[in-house]
Design a protein around this motif. Structure first.
Motif, mmCIF file in Angstrom:
data_model
loop_
_atom_site.group_PDB
_atom_site.id
_atom_site.type_symbol
_atom_site.label_atom_id
_atom_site.label_comp_id
_atom_site.label_asym_id
_atom_site.label_seq_id
_atom_site.Cartn_x
_atom_site.Cartn_y
_atom_site.Cartn_z
ATOM 1 N N UNK A 167 42.928 21.009 21.147
ATOM 2 C CA UNK A 167 43.720 22.193 21.450
ATOM 3 C C UNK A 167 44.881 21.706 22.314
ATOM 4 N N UNK A 168 46.061 22.193 22.057
ATOM 5 C CA UNK A 168 47.222 21.839 22.880
ATOM 6 C C UNK A 168 47.578 23.065 23.705
ATOM 7 N N UNK A 169 47.621 22.903 25.030
ATOM 8 C CA UNK A 169 47.856 24.043 25.915
ATOM 9 C C UNK A 169 48.772 23.661 27.063
ATOM 10 N N UNK A 170 49.653 24.564 27.453
ATOM 11 C CA UNK A 170 50.506 24.294 28.612
ATOM 12 C C UNK A 170 49.697 24.311 29.912
ATOM 13 N N UNK A 217 50.093 20.106 28.280
ATOM 14 C CA UNK A 217 51.530 19.843 28.234
ATOM 15 C C UNK A 217 52.196 20.386 29.489
ATOM 16 N N UNK A 218 53.288 19.735 29.833
ATOM 17 C CA UNK A 218 54.125 20.194 30.945
ATOM 18 C C UNK A 218 55.565 20.060 30.477
ATOM 19 N N UNK A 219 56.272 21.175 30.510
ATOM 20 C CA UNK A 219 57.659 21.216 30.017
ATOM 21 C C UNK A 219 57.747 20.695 28.581
ATOM 22 N N UNK A 220 56.728 21.014 27.784
ATOM 23 C CA UNK A 220 56.724 20.641 26.381
ATOM 24 C C UNK A 220 56.282 19.217 26.080
ATOM 25 N N UNK A 221 55.991 18.446 27.104
ATOM 26 C CA UNK A 221 55.563 17.052 26.909
ATOM 27 C C UNK A 221 54.073 16.919 27.158
#
Length: 93
Positions: free
Chosen positions: A5-8, A33-37
């Motif tokens: 799972x990809x989550x901010x 992710x942080x700021x999309x990275x």
């Protein structure tokens, strides 16, 4: 292991217990992710330990292969301690 799972970061902060439960119970990692990275990943501790052990075995095998190659080359293939340290640093980078 299932697809991650990809989550901010903000979502992970709000739902950390759920993220940990998902990693442990469902064996689904979460990529944070942080700021999309992509910055980090949450995985179950047993999976982390398995990956660490695997990495150590691979590194040991690589070092043994280097030692075997150096031994088979004799003195003509010898390197200084500084050269070996530089080679190890460049390999891990």
């Amino acid at each position: 292991m299932s697809e991650p799972v990809i989550a901010p970061m903000a979502d992970v902060r709000r739902h950390l217990a759920d993220v940990i439960d998902r990693a442990h119970r469902d064996e689904i990692p979460t990529i944070i992710t942080r700021r999309g990275r992509q910055e980090a990943v949450v995985i179950d501790i047993e999976e982390y330990q398995r990956l660490r052990e695997l990495a150590e075995r691979v590194e040991d095998a690589w070092l043994n292969r280097l030692a075997d190659e150096a031994e088979s080359e004799g003195l003509s293939g010898s390197v200084s301690l500084e050269e070996m340290a530089a080679a190890l640093r460049s390999h891990k980078a």
